[in-house]
Design an enzyme around this catalytic site. Sequence first.
Site, PDB file in Angstrom:
ATOM      1  N   ARG A 175       0.818  -1.231   0.000  1.00 42.62           N
ATOM      2  CA  ARG A 175       0.000   0.000   0.000  1.00 42.62           C
ATOM      3  C   ARG A 175       0.850   1.278   0.000  1.00 42.62           C
ATOM      4  NH1 ARG A 175      -2.435  -3.442  -1.170  1.00 42.62           N
ATOM      5  NH2 ARG A 175      -4.200  -4.450  -0.192  1.00 42.62           N
ATOM      6  N   SER A 226     -11.509  -0.811   3.986  1.00 42.87           N
ATOM      7  CA  SER A 226     -10.829  -0.872   5.287  1.00 42.87           C
ATOM      8  C   SER A 226     -10.253   0.496   5.607  1.00 42.87           C
ATOM      9  CB  SER A 226      -9.706  -1.902   5.239  1.00 42.87           C
ATOM     10  OG  SER A 226     -10.254  -3.179   4.989  1.00 42.87           O
ATOM     11  N   GLU A 316      -5.323   3.865   6.165  1.00 44.77           N
ATOM     12  CA  GLU A 316      -5.073   3.655   4.736  1.00 44.77           C
ATOM     13  C   GLU A 316      -5.740   4.801   3.973  1.00 44.77           C
ATOM     14  OE1 GLU A 316      -5.562  -0.457   3.463  1.00 44.77           O
ATOM     15  OE2 GLU A 316      -6.473   0.259   1.602  1.00 44.77           O
TER      16      GLU A 316
HETATM   17  C1  LIG Z   1     -15.699  -0.795  -0.550  1.00 48.60           C
HETATM   18  C2  LIG Z   1     -14.248  -0.529  -0.717  1.00 48.60           C
HETATM   19  C3  LIG Z   1     -13.348  -1.577  -0.775  1.00 48.60           C
HETATM   20  C4  LIG Z   1     -11.971  -1.338  -0.953  1.00 48.60           C
HETATM   21  N1  LIG Z   1     -11.122  -2.407  -1.048  1.00 48.60           N
HETATM   22  C5  LIG Z   1      -9.809  -2.194  -1.295  1.00 48.60           C
HETATM   23  C6  LIG Z   1      -8.921  -3.300  -1.465  1.00 48.60           C
HETATM   24  O1  LIG Z   1      -9.303  -4.457  -1.401  1.00 48.60           O
HETATM   25  N2  LIG Z   1      -7.617  -3.033  -1.735  1.00 48.60           N
HETATM   26  C7  LIG Z   1      -7.142  -1.750  -1.835  1.00 48.60           C
HETATM   27  O2  LIG Z   1      -5.951  -1.571  -2.101  1.00 48.60           O
HETATM   28  N3  LIG Z   1      -7.974  -0.683  -1.665  1.00 48.60           N
HETATM   29  C8  LIG Z   1      -9.284  -0.870  -1.398  1.00 48.60           C
HETATM   30  N4  LIG Z   1     -10.135   0.188  -1.229  1.00 48.60           N
HETATM   31  C9  LIG Z   1      -9.592   1.554  -1.207  1.00 48.60           C
HETATM   32  C10 LIG Z   1      -9.703   2.278  -2.575  1.00 48.60           C
HETATM   33  O3  LIG Z   1     -10.546   1.632  -3.433  1.00 48.60           O
HETATM   34  C11 LIG Z   1      -8.328   2.383  -3.222  1.00 48.60           C
HETATM   35  O4  LIG Z   1      -7.469   3.077  -2.362  1.00 48.60           O
HETATM   36  C12 LIG Z   1      -8.399   3.109  -4.567  1.00 48.60           C
HETATM   37  O5  LIG Z   1      -7.173   2.901  -5.242  1.00 48.60           O
HETATM   38  C13 LIG Z   1      -8.723   4.584  -4.448  1.00 48.60           C
HETATM   39  O6  LIG Z   1      -9.005   5.077  -5.747  1.00 48.60           O
HETATM   40  P1  LIG Z   1      -9.745   6.473  -6.004  1.00 48.60           P
HETATM   41  O7  LIG Z   1      -9.635   6.782  -7.449  1.00 48.60           O
HETATM   42  O8  LIG Z   1     -11.103   6.442  -5.441  1.00 48.60           O
HETATM   43  O9  LIG Z   1      -8.808   7.471  -5.188  1.00 48.60           O
HETATM   44  P2  LIG Z   1      -9.196   8.721  -4.274  1.00 48.60           P
HETATM   45  O10 LIG Z   1      -9.911   8.226  -3.069  1.00 48.60           O
HETATM   46  O11 LIG Z   1      -9.846   9.782  -5.071  1.00 48.60           O
HETATM   47  O12 LIG Z   1      -7.750   9.227  -3.842  1.00 48.60           O
HETATM   48  C14 LIG Z   1      -6.918   8.435  -3.022  1.00 48.60           C
HETATM   49  C15 LIG Z   1      -5.523   9.058  -3.001  1.00 48.60           C
HETATM   50  O13 LIG Z   1      -4.941   8.928  -4.281  1.00 48.60           O
HETATM   51  C16 LIG Z   1      -4.399  10.175  -4.707  1.00 48.60           C
HETATM   52  N5  LIG Z   1      -4.541  10.234  -6.165  1.00 48.60           N
HETATM   53  C17 LIG Z   1      -5.700  10.094  -6.872  1.00 48.60           C
HETATM   54  N6  LIG Z   1      -5.452  10.160  -8.200  1.00 48.60           N
HETATM   55  C18 LIG Z   1      -4.116  10.366  -8.329  1.00 48.60           C
HETATM   56  C19 LIG Z   1      -3.241  10.529  -9.445  1.00 48.60           C
HETATM   57  N7  LIG Z   1      -3.682  10.511 -10.712  1.00 48.60           N
HETATM   58  N8  LIG Z   1      -1.930  10.748  -9.186  1.00 48.60           N
HETATM   59  C20 LIG Z   1      -1.447  10.781  -7.914  1.00 48.60           C
HETATM   60  N9  LIG Z   1      -2.228  10.621  -6.829  1.00 48.60           N
HETATM   61  C21 LIG Z   1      -3.543  10.416  -7.032  1.00 48.60           C
HETATM   62  C22 LIG Z   1      -5.234  11.222  -3.999  1.00 48.60           C
HETATM   63  O14 LIG Z   1      -4.510  12.440  -3.851  1.00 48.60           O
HETATM   64  C23 LIG Z   1      -5.511  10.549  -2.670  1.00 48.60           C
HETATM   65  O15 LIG Z   1      -4.442  10.790  -1.765  1.00 48.60           O
HETATM   66  C24 LIG Z   1     -11.511  -0.022  -1.051  1.00 48.60           C
HETATM   67  C25 LIG Z   1     -12.423   1.047  -0.992  1.00 48.60           C
HETATM   68  C26 LIG Z   1     -13.774   0.801  -0.834  1.00 48.60           C
HETATM   69  C27 LIG Z   1     -14.747   1.938  -0.797  1.00 48.60           C
END
Ligand SMILES: Cc1cc2nc3c(=O)[nH]c(=O)nc-3n(C[C@H](O)[C@H](O)[C@H](O)COP(=O)(O)OP(=O)(O)OC[C@H]3O[C@@H](n4cnc5c(N)ncnc54)[C@H](O)[C@@H]3O)c2cc1C
Length: 321
Positions: A175, A226, A316
Site C-alpha cells: 500500500r 478498510s 489507509e
Molecule cells: C468498498 C471498498 C473496498 C476497498 N477495497 C480495497 C482493497 O481491497 N484493496 C485496496 O488496495 N484498496 C481498497 N479500497 C480503497 C480504494 O478503493 C483504493 O485506495 C483506490 O485505489 C482509491 O481510488 P480512487 O480513485 O477512489 O482514489 P481517491 O480516493 O480519489 O484518492 C486516493 C488518493 O490517491 C491520490 N490520487 C488520486 N489520483 C491520483 C493521481 N492521478 N496521481 C497521484 N495521486 C492520485 C489522492 O490524492 C488521494 O491521496 C476499497 C475502498 C472501498 C470503498
Amino acid sequence: MMPTTEETQLRLAGIPNLTVSLHTPLARYTRFGIGGPADLFAETASPDAFAQAVAAACAAAVPVMVIGGGTNLIVSDDGFRGLVLRYNAAGLTVDGTVVTAQAGAVLQDLVDFANGLGLKGLETLAGIPGWVGAAVYGNAGAYGHSLSERVLQVRFFDGRCERAFDNAQCEFHYRESIFKRHKEWVIFSVDLGLTPDDAAALTKTSADILKIRNEKFPPTMKCAGSIFKNFLQRDLPETVAAQVPSAVVREGKVPAAWFLEQVGSKGTRRGDIRVADYHANLIYNEGAGTARDLCLLIADLKQRVRERFGIEVEEEVQYVG
Ligand SMILES: Cc1cc2nc3c(=O)[nH]c(=O)nc-3n(C[C@H](O)[C@H](O)[C@H](O)COP(=O)(O)OP(=O)(O)OC[C@H]3O[C@@H](n4cnc5c(N)ncnc54)[C@H](O)[C@@H]3O)c2cc1C
C-alpha cells in the site's frame, strides 16, 4: 495582492479543455458522501490543461489537491480552501501483452479489459473501487496480489514537466509508493506487463471475487473499504506478534481488524458513523454522518489499540482539508 478565488477561476476558465466550478460540494465526489465545498474544482483529460491549471494555481498561491474516484478519502466538513483537480482521461490500450491505462480509467474497467483480452495479472483486483491513478499511488491490491507486480512504467507530472519511472523507481511496498511521499506528483498513465491466459477462466476468477466482495462491501455502502492498513507480521513487536493466533495471519500480514476486534470496535458508533457489526475495520456512513464524527471515531479506535497493545494502527484512507 493575491488574486481572489473568482479571479483564479477566471484564469482557470481560460484554459482550453478544463471544466471549472466554484464552491463545489465534495460530498458528491466521495464514496463516504461526506465533505464540504472546494473553493475551486476542475477536471480535464488533457495533460497540457492539467499542467496549466497547476501553474495557474501556483501563481495565485492556491493549494492544489488531486483526487480520483473519491473512494479512499475523508474530506473535512469545512471542505478544501484551494483547487481540487481530477485528471479524468480514461483510455485503455493494448500492444501485445502490455496494457496502457490512463489514470482516470475505472480500475474495474481495466480488470475487465485485460481479462477479456486473455491477459493475466489483474484479475484479483476485481471489485476494488476507484480509478487507476490512485491504484498506482496506493499500490492497491487484494487476494494476495498488488498492482505493482505488473507495473512496467508510470508516466507522471512532477509539478513542472512529465516524467516516467520504471517499477523500481516507483518504490512500491505494501500500500505504498514513492507517489505517496510526493503529493505534488500526479500520475497520468501506467504500462502493465501481463501474461497470456484463458479469458474465460480469468473472467470467472474476477466474477467469483466480485461476488464475495459485494457481500462484504455492498456497492451502495458509504465507506472507504478498510480504514486501517494491515500489519506486516515481521514489523510487529515480538510480544504483540505472539498474541496473534496463527490462523488470522495471511501471506505474512496480520489484519488490523484482529486488533480492532479485541478492543470492541465492531458495532461502535458516533452519530451516523458506525463500525460494521461483521467487520471491525469497516466504518461507514449511515446517512447524515460528518467528517468530525468519523475522525473522532477513528481517533478513539486508534487510542484503544494503542492502550491495549502499544501499537499504532495507521489509516489507509487519505485526508483532504
Ligand atoms: C468498498 C471498498 C473496498 C476497498 N477495497 C480495497 C482493497 O481491497 N484493496 C485496496 O488496495 N484498496 C481498497 N479500497 C480503497 C480504494 O478503493 C483504493 O485506495 C483506490 O485505489 C482509491 O481510488 P480512487 O480513485 O477512489 O482514489 P481517491 O480516493 O480519489 O484518492 C486516493 C488518493 O490517491 C491520490 N490520487 C488520486 N489520483 C491520483 C493521481 N492521478 N496521481 C497521484 N495521486 C492520485 C489522492 O490524492 C488521494 O491521496 C476499497 C475502498 C472501498 C470503498
